[in-house]
Design a protein around this motif. Structure first.
Motif, PDB file in Angstrom:
ATOM      1  N   GLU A 160     -41.356  75.255  72.006  1.00  0.00           N
ATOM      2  CA  GLU A 160     -40.198  76.048  72.409  1.00  0.00           C
ATOM      3  C   GLU A 160     -39.626  75.554  73.739  1.00  0.00           C
ATOM      4  N   VAL A 161     -40.518  75.224  74.685  1.00  0.00           N
ATOM      5  CA  VAL A 161     -40.062  74.712  75.981  1.00  0.00           C
ATOM      6  C   VAL A 161     -39.324  73.391  75.799  1.00  0.00           C
ATOM      7  N   LEU A 194     -31.869  71.347  74.594  1.00  0.00           N
ATOM      8  CA  LEU A 194     -30.576  72.013  74.433  1.00  0.00           C
ATOM      9  C   LEU A 194     -29.809  72.072  75.756  1.00  0.00           C
ATOM     10  N   GLN A 195     -30.532  72.292  76.840  1.00  0.00           N
ATOM     11  CA  GLN A 195     -29.885  72.331  78.147  1.00  0.00           C
ATOM     12  C   GLN A 195     -29.318  70.967  78.520  1.00  0.00           C
ATOM     13  N   LYS A 207     -25.047  69.759  79.030  1.00  0.00           N
ATOM     14  CA  LYS A 207     -24.466  69.113  80.205  1.00  0.00           C
ATOM     15  C   LYS A 207     -23.590  67.914  79.840  1.00  0.00           C
ATOM     16  N   ARG A 208     -23.662  67.486  78.600  1.00  0.00           N
ATOM     17  CA  ARG A 208     -22.936  66.286  78.203  1.00  0.00           C
ATOM     18  C   ARG A 208     -21.703  66.659  77.384  1.00  0.00           C
ATOM     19  N   PRO A 209     -20.563  65.962  77.585  1.00  0.00           N
ATOM     20  CA  PRO A 209     -19.397  66.220  76.723  1.00  0.00           C
ATOM     21  C   PRO A 209     -19.659  65.739  75.311  1.00  0.00           C
ATOM     22  N   GLY A 265     -21.299  77.115  72.328  1.00  0.00           N
ATOM     23  CA  GLY A 265     -22.344  78.076  72.054  1.00  0.00           C
ATOM     24  C   GLY A 265     -23.582  77.948  72.915  1.00  0.00           C
ATOM     25  N   ILE A 266     -23.595  77.059  73.933  1.00  0.00           N
ATOM     26  CA  ILE A 266     -24.770  76.881  74.763  1.00  0.00           C
ATOM     27  C   ILE A 266     -24.436  77.296  76.186  1.00  0.00           C
TER      28      ILE A 266
END
Length: 240
Positions: free
Chosen positions: A199-200, A206-207, A211-213, A222-223
Protein backbone atom coordinates in the motif's frame (compact mmCIF):
# COMPACT_ATOMS: atom_id res chain seq x y z
CA UNK A 1 10.95 -30.25 -16.42
CA UNK A 2 13.01 -33.10 -15.09
CA UNK A 3 13.42 -33.64 -11.38
CA UNK A 4 16.30 -31.68 -9.91
CA UNK A 5 18.29 -34.49 -8.38
CA UNK A 6 20.81 -37.12 -9.25
CA UNK A 7 21.88 -40.53 -8.12
CA UNK A 8 25.63 -40.22 -7.67
CA UNK A 9 26.49 -43.69 -6.45
CA UNK A 10 25.00 -47.17 -6.41
CA UNK A 11 27.48 -48.68 -3.98
CA UNK A 12 26.31 -47.01 -0.77
CA UNK A 13 26.10 -49.17 2.32
CA UNK A 14 23.03 -49.59 4.52
CA UNK A 15 23.38 -47.27 7.54
CA UNK A 16 22.02 -50.13 9.69
CA UNK A 17 19.61 -47.80 11.41
CA UNK A 18 17.79 -50.67 13.09
CA UNK A 19 21.01 -51.47 14.97
CA UNK A 20 21.77 -47.82 15.81
CA UNK A 21 18.25 -46.83 16.83
CA UNK A 22 17.67 -46.92 20.61
CA UNK A 23 14.18 -47.52 21.99
CA UNK A 24 11.89 -44.72 20.86
CA UNK A 25 9.73 -42.65 23.17
CA UNK A 26 6.19 -41.92 21.95
CA UNK A 27 5.58 -38.41 20.67
CA UNK A 28 3.31 -37.54 23.62
CA UNK A 29 5.92 -38.45 26.29
CA UNK A 30 7.15 -35.14 27.70
CA UNK A 31 9.52 -36.45 30.39
CA UNK A 32 12.37 -37.96 28.37
CA UNK A 33 14.91 -38.15 31.18
CA UNK A 34 12.52 -39.78 33.64
CA UNK A 35 11.38 -42.36 31.12
CA UNK A 36 14.94 -43.19 30.13
CA UNK A 37 16.05 -43.48 33.75
CA UNK A 38 13.12 -45.76 34.50
CA UNK A 39 14.22 -48.17 31.79
CA UNK A 40 17.88 -47.80 32.66
CA UNK A 41 18.92 -47.08 29.09
CA UNK A 42 19.35 -44.26 26.59
CA UNK A 43 16.23 -43.41 24.66
CA UNK A 44 15.39 -41.02 21.85
CA UNK A 45 12.31 -38.93 21.20
CA UNK A 46 10.13 -39.21 18.12
CA UNK A 47 9.04 -35.81 16.83
CA UNK A 48 5.91 -35.06 14.84
CA UNK A 49 5.56 -31.90 12.73
CA UNK A 50 2.36 -30.03 11.87
CA UNK A 51 2.31 -31.66 8.43
CA UNK A 52 2.15 -35.15 9.93
CA UNK A 53 5.81 -36.09 9.32
CA UNK A 54 7.42 -38.05 12.15
CA UNK A 55 11.15 -38.45 12.64
CA UNK A 56 13.80 -39.74 15.03
CA UNK A 57 17.32 -38.32 15.18
CA UNK A 58 20.02 -40.96 15.61
CA UNK A 59 22.85 -38.43 15.39
CA UNK A 60 22.45 -34.65 15.32
CA UNK A 61 25.35 -33.83 12.99
CA UNK A 62 27.37 -30.61 12.97
CA UNK A 63 27.35 -27.22 11.27
CA UNK A 64 24.52 -24.99 10.08
CA UNK A 65 21.18 -26.12 8.74
CA UNK A 66 20.77 -25.99 4.95
CA UNK A 67 19.34 -22.91 3.27
CA UNK A 68 16.83 -23.04 0.45
CA UNK A 69 18.68 -23.33 -2.83
CA UNK A 70 21.76 -25.08 -1.44
CA UNK A 71 22.82 -28.49 -2.76
CA UNK A 72 22.44 -31.53 -0.52
CA UNK A 73 24.09 -34.91 -0.82
CA UNK A 74 22.59 -37.65 1.32
CA UNK A 75 22.64 -41.43 1.61
CA UNK A 76 19.34 -43.17 2.15
CA UNK A 77 17.60 -46.49 2.50
CA UNK A 78 13.90 -46.52 1.59
CA UNK A 79 11.15 -48.82 2.83
CA UNK A 80 7.41 -49.20 2.60
CA UNK A 81 5.65 -50.30 5.77
CA UNK A 82 2.30 -51.93 5.09
CA UNK A 83 -0.45 -52.04 7.73
CA UNK A 84 -1.55 -55.28 9.42
CA UNK A 85 -3.46 -57.60 7.09
CA UNK A 86 -5.74 -60.52 7.99
CA UNK A 87 -4.14 -61.15 11.34
CA UNK A 88 -0.62 -60.68 10.00
CA UNK A 89 1.52 -58.02 11.71
CA UNK A 90 2.63 -54.93 9.82
CA UNK A 91 5.84 -55.44 7.85
CA UNK A 92 8.55 -53.21 6.48
CA UNK A 93 9.89 -53.94 3.00
CA UNK A 94 13.03 -52.30 1.67
CA UNK A 95 12.92 -51.33 -2.01
CA UNK A 96 16.11 -49.34 -2.61
CA UNK A 97 19.19 -47.63 -1.16
CA UNK A 98 21.44 -45.07 -2.81
CA UNK A 99 23.19 -41.72 -2.56
CA UNK A 100 21.37 -38.73 -3.98
CA UNK A 101 22.14 -35.12 -4.89
CA UNK A 102 19.33 -32.57 -4.78
CA UNK A 103 18.56 -28.93 -4.05
CA UNK A 104 17.05 -27.91 -0.74
CA UNK A 105 13.50 -26.68 -1.26
CA UNK A 106 12.97 -28.27 -4.65
CA UNK A 107 9.41 -29.35 -5.40
CA UNK A 108 10.65 -32.45 -7.20
CA UNK A 109 11.07 -34.55 -4.01
CA UNK A 110 8.24 -36.15 -2.11
CA UNK A 111 7.08 -33.55 0.46
CA UNK A 112 7.95 -35.60 3.55
CA UNK A 113 11.54 -36.19 2.45
CA UNK A 114 12.03 -32.53 1.47
CA UNK A 115 10.75 -31.38 4.86
CA UNK A 116 12.91 -33.86 6.76
CA UNK A 117 16.11 -32.90 4.93
CA UNK A 118 15.65 -29.18 5.57
CA UNK A 119 16.39 -29.50 9.31
CA UNK A 120 19.39 -31.86 9.13
CA UNK A 121 23.08 -31.04 9.57
CA UNK A 122 26.12 -32.64 7.94
CA UNK A 123 26.83 -35.97 9.59
CA UNK A 124 23.32 -36.22 10.93
CA UNK A 125 21.39 -39.48 10.78
CA UNK A 126 17.62 -39.50 10.89
CA UNK A 127 14.73 -41.88 10.35
CA UNK A 128 11.71 -40.34 8.62
CA UNK A 129 8.23 -41.85 8.96
CA UNK A 130 6.26 -40.37 6.07
CA UNK A 131 2.45 -40.70 5.85
CA UNK A 132 0.87 -41.31 2.43
CA UNK A 133 -0.22 -37.67 2.06
CA UNK A 134 3.46 -36.60 2.14
CA UNK A 135 4.67 -39.34 -0.18
CA UNK A 136 4.31 -40.00 -3.90
CA UNK A 137 1.22 -37.84 -4.26
CA UNK A 138 1.81 -36.78 -7.87
CA UNK A 139 3.66 -37.92 -10.97
CA UNK A 140 7.32 -36.95 -11.24
CA UNK A 141 8.21 -36.86 -7.56
CA UNK A 142 11.39 -38.59 -6.45
CA UNK A 143 13.74 -40.03 -5.71
CA UNK A 144 12.79 -42.90 -7.98
CA UNK A 145 15.00 -46.03 -7.94
CA UNK A 146 17.40 -46.42 -10.85
CA UNK A 147 16.82 -50.13 -11.40
CA UNK A 148 13.64 -51.21 -13.17
CA UNK A 149 12.95 -54.03 -10.72
CA UNK A 150 13.19 -51.63 -7.78
CA UNK A 151 10.75 -49.25 -9.47
CA UNK A 152 8.43 -52.17 -10.13
CA UNK A 153 8.63 -53.23 -6.48
CA UNK A 154 7.92 -49.68 -5.32
CA UNK A 155 4.87 -49.41 -7.58
CA UNK A 156 3.52 -52.71 -6.28
CA UNK A 157 4.02 -51.63 -2.67
CA UNK A 158 2.33 -48.28 -3.26
CA UNK A 159 -0.61 -50.04 -4.92
CA UNK A 160 -0.84 -52.30 -1.89
CA UNK A 161 -0.91 -49.28 0.42
CA UNK A 162 -3.87 -47.93 -1.55
CA UNK A 163 -5.69 -51.26 -1.35
CA UNK A 164 -5.13 -51.57 2.40
CA UNK A 165 -5.79 -47.86 2.98
CA UNK A 166 -2.81 -47.44 5.24
CA UNK A 167 0.93 -47.74 5.68
CA UNK A 168 3.82 -45.31 5.52
CA UNK A 169 7.14 -44.67 3.82
CA UNK A 170 10.32 -44.97 5.88
CA UNK A 171 13.54 -43.23 4.92
CA UNK A 172 16.79 -43.73 6.82
CA UNK A 173 18.89 -40.66 5.96
CA UNK A 174 22.52 -39.72 6.47
CA UNK A 175 23.41 -36.15 5.45
CA UNK A 176 26.80 -36.22 3.71
CA UNK A 177 27.30 -32.70 2.34
CA UNK A 178 25.71 -29.24 2.17
CA UNK A 179 27.26 -26.84 -0.36
CA UNK A 180 26.35 -23.54 -2.00
CA UNK A 181 24.77 -23.68 -5.42
CA UNK A 182 26.79 -21.54 -7.85
CA UNK A 183 23.78 -21.39 -10.17
CA UNK A 184 21.54 -19.94 -7.45
CA UNK A 185 20.45 -16.39 -8.39
CA UNK A 186 19.26 -15.56 -4.89
CA UNK A 187 15.54 -15.98 -5.51
CA UNK A 188 15.24 -18.33 -2.52
CA UNK A 189 16.19 -15.48 -0.16
CA UNK A 190 13.63 -13.02 -1.56
CA UNK A 191 11.05 -12.03 1.06
CA UNK A 192 7.38 -11.76 0.24
CA UNK A 193 6.19 -8.15 0.49
CA UNK A 194 3.51 -7.43 3.06
CA UNK A 195 0.13 -5.86 2.27
CA UNK A 196 1.06 -2.75 4.28
CA UNK A 197 4.33 -2.26 2.37
CA UNK A 198 2.49 -2.75 -0.92
CA UNK A 199 0.00 0.00 0.00
CA UNK A 200 2.85 2.40 0.84
CA UNK A 201 4.55 1.67 -2.49
CA UNK A 202 1.32 2.24 -4.45
CA UNK A 203 0.59 5.54 -2.70
CA UNK A 204 4.16 6.72 -3.29
CA UNK A 205 3.91 5.83 -6.98
CA UNK A 206 0.58 7.67 -7.33
CA UNK A 207 2.03 10.78 -5.72
CA UNK A 208 4.95 10.76 -8.12
CA UNK A 209 2.58 10.39 -11.06
CA UNK A 210 0.51 13.35 -9.80
CA UNK A 211 3.57 15.62 -9.99
CA UNK A 212 4.12 14.93 -13.67
CA UNK A 213 2.08 16.40 -16.57
CA UNK A 214 0.20 13.82 -18.54
CA UNK A 215 0.36 13.35 -22.29
CA UNK A 216 -2.54 15.81 -22.82
CA UNK A 217 -0.81 18.74 -21.17
CA UNK A 218 -2.44 18.69 -17.74
CA UNK A 219 -1.86 17.13 -14.30
CA UNK A 220 -3.05 13.64 -13.52
CA UNK A 221 -6.82 13.76 -12.88
CA UNK A 222 -8.36 12.65 -9.65
CA UNK A 223 -5.13 12.65 -7.60
CA UNK A 224 -4.58 15.01 -4.64
CA UNK A 225 -7.72 16.97 -5.56
CA UNK A 226 -6.51 17.99 -9.03
CA UNK A 227 -9.10 18.88 -11.63
CA UNK A 228 -9.30 16.64 -14.70
CA UNK A 229 -6.78 17.54 -17.37
CA UNK A 230 -8.12 19.70 -20.22
CA UNK A 231 -8.92 18.02 -23.48
CA UNK A 232 -6.41 18.95 -26.16
CA UNK A 233 -7.52 20.85 -29.23
CA UNK A 234 -7.89 18.39 -32.14
CA UNK A 235 -5.93 20.81 -34.34
CA UNK A 236 -2.92 20.44 -32.01
CA UNK A 237 -2.87 16.65 -32.24
CA UNK A 238 -0.28 15.27 -34.60
CA UNK A 239 -1.07 11.85 -36.05
CA UNK A 240 1.93 9.70 -36.94
Amino acid sequence: MAAFGAFISTSSSDPKFDELLPPVLPTNDTNVDAAAAADGQNMVRMYKTKSGLKYVDIEEGEGPLPRRGQLLTFRYSAYVKLPPEKGKPSRKQKYTEDTFLTMDGTKELIPGLSEGLHTMRVGGKRRLLIPPKLGFVSVGLGPIPCQWYERDQLNNLLDRMVELKGGELIYDIEMLQIIDNEADLGFWEDEQISVEDMEVMVQSALQEMAKRPNDLGGRMPGIQGDQPAPIADPDDVIFL
